[in-house]
Design a protein around this motif. Sequence first.
Motif, PDB file in Angstrom:
ATOM      1  N   ASP A 131      17.109  -9.041  34.858  1.00 32.56           N
ATOM      2  CA  ASP A 131      17.327  -9.152  36.308  1.00 32.56           C
ATOM      3  C   ASP A 131      16.935  -7.879  37.053  1.00 32.56           C
ATOM      4  O   ASP A 131      16.390  -7.945  38.165  1.00 32.56           O
ATOM      5  N   GLU A 132      17.206  -6.734  36.443  1.00 29.58           N
ATOM      6  CA  GLU A 132      16.859  -5.470  37.095  1.00 29.58           C
ATOM      7  C   GLU A 132      15.341  -5.349  37.255  1.00 29.58           C
ATOM      8  O   GLU A 132      14.845  -4.914  38.299  1.00 29.58           O
ATOM      9  N   LYS A 133      14.603  -5.736  36.225  1.00 32.30           N
ATOM     10  CA  LYS A 133      13.144  -5.642  36.283  1.00 32.30           C
ATOM     11  C   LYS A 133      12.582  -6.677  37.269  1.00 32.30           C
ATOM     12  O   LYS A 133      11.617  -6.398  37.992  1.00 32.30           O
ATOM     13  N   HIS A 141      13.187 -15.059  41.629  1.00 31.23           N
ATOM     14  CA  HIS A 141      14.042 -15.762  40.671  1.00 31.23           C
ATOM     15  C   HIS A 141      14.817 -14.761  39.812  1.00 31.23           C
ATOM     16  O   HIS A 141      14.459 -13.591  39.695  1.00 31.23           O
ATOM     17  N   SER A 142      15.878 -15.266  39.184  1.00 34.18           N
ATOM     18  CA  SER A 142      16.688 -14.472  38.268  1.00 34.18           C
ATOM     19  C   SER A 142      16.344 -14.863  36.835  1.00 34.18           C
ATOM     20  O   SER A 142      15.629 -15.833  36.587  1.00 34.18           O
ATOM     21  N   ALA A 143      16.881 -14.090  35.885  1.00 32.71           N
ATOM     22  CA  ALA A 143      16.672 -14.425  34.476  1.00 32.71           C
ATOM     23  C   ALA A 143      17.265 -15.798  34.164  1.00 32.71           C
ATOM     24  O   ALA A 143      16.652 -16.606  33.447  1.00 32.71           O
ATOM     25  N   ASN A 171      10.447   1.638  34.839  1.00 31.02           N
ATOM     26  CA  ASN A 171      11.557   2.176  34.034  1.00 31.02           C
ATOM     27  C   ASN A 171      11.827   1.376  32.754  1.00 31.02           C
ATOM     28  O   ASN A 171      12.909   1.491  32.159  1.00 31.02           O
ATOM     29  N   GLN A 172      10.864   0.604  32.309  1.00 36.61           N
ATOM     30  CA  GLN A 172      11.077  -0.218  31.114  1.00 36.61           C
ATOM     31  C   GLN A 172      10.941   0.618  29.836  1.00 36.61           C
ATOM     32  O   GLN A 172      10.016   1.423  29.699  1.00 36.61           O
ATOM     33  N   THR A 173      11.865   0.410  28.909  1.00 33.69           N
ATOM     34  CA  THR A 173      11.780   1.060  27.606  1.00 33.69           C
ATOM     35  C   THR A 173      11.083   0.122  26.621  1.00 33.69           C
ATOM     36  O   THR A 173      10.927  -1.070  26.875  1.00 33.69           O
ATOM     37  N   ILE A 174      10.688   0.675  25.481  1.00 38.44           N
ATOM     38  CA  ILE A 174      10.053  -0.136  24.450  1.00 38.44           C
ATOM     39  C   ILE A 174      11.011  -1.229  23.968  1.00 38.44           C
ATOM     40  O   ILE A 174      10.618  -2.383  23.766  1.00 38.44           O
TER      41      ILE A 174
END
Length: 381
Positions: A131-133, A141-143, A171-174
């Motif tokens: 949802d944050e991304k 839309h939401s997840a 800000n996405q991590t692996i």
Amino acid sequence: MEFTQPVPLSLYVHYPWCIQKCPYCDFNSHTLADDQEAAYLAAMIQQLEQTLPLIWGRPIESIFFGGGTPSLMSEAGLDGFLSRLRALLGFRPGIEITLEANPGTVDFEKFVGFRQAGINRLSMGIQSFDDEKLQALGRIHSADEAYRAVESAQNAGFDNFNLDLMFALPNQTIDQAWQDLNTAIRLQPPHLSYYQLTLEPNTPFYKQPPPLPEGDQAWEMQQSGQQRLAEAGYHHYEVSAYAQNGQACRHNLNYWQFGDYLGLGAGAHGKITDPPQGKIWRTQMPASPGGYMNRVADGQLGRLQRVAESDAVFEFMLNAMRLQDGFDLNLFTLRTGLPLSTIEPTLADLQQRDWVSIEAGRVNLTAVGQRFLNDVLQAFL
């Protein structure tokens, strides 16, 4: 140019409206205002009627509704539009008809209506299950809505669908990228588009870039993602396209194999081959929905430009080199109408550099060639 076989013909239909435009999107899309669906669909039928002399008698292999957000269309509007297409065009038996869908604009009843109208493949713009991304990407839309959309589509009878998924998000991590991909795989889509978020000119993200993962992190997301998809049984058949056995998108394959396509709608492009004249034409309609409808009402087909032989060579390679399994040399002549001698010296030079391999009449990029793809393509200019 001399063509010995008919070139496959597809149809692209552009629906230009969205509820809101995402900050990374550089497609021809506009925020939905007044209800112009009926007038716009009528204009596309009128454009098709004006264009029929260019494609008379040629069956349509596939149809793709893109946008914008085509799933904003009403079921009745889509049904009527497809009925008119069937009356004007010959559909190849088993034709693939894809519609792009935003999870925030659909439900079970709408999917049922789309299915009854004739849509047999969906491409759902999920992008992320976080949802944050999703909020950072400006998605509506939401997840949870993404999960429900996939479930509703399956319950409505869609067994052929694609999920669009991005990586290297703000800000996405692996680990987060892995979680997104694993979630998508668990939903068992027959087809997955997995690609990196890029900052395109003339978008809000380009003007004010969000904090994105570093290059090494993005590379790890891509490499590990490709490995995970392979383990899950997805064949990597194009730069960012992965499919279960027999589920490759036929419409997109026609693009990459330099087939013909007629573009209907605002900003739509087309490529039409005229074998008797030995010519290839490019078509383009005005980008503004209002300008497009006015142009069609005036009986104007939009921009029509002949493709020069040198441009046909480059455009063929630009598309065919995207295919992970390469292309048959004979396809070059079938699609461009040019002899193999046009490209043989360049291919020989690229082979000597170990950028391409040629075996049993099939051209493939080598591992080195994939890293220097832009240089490979520049060689054909």
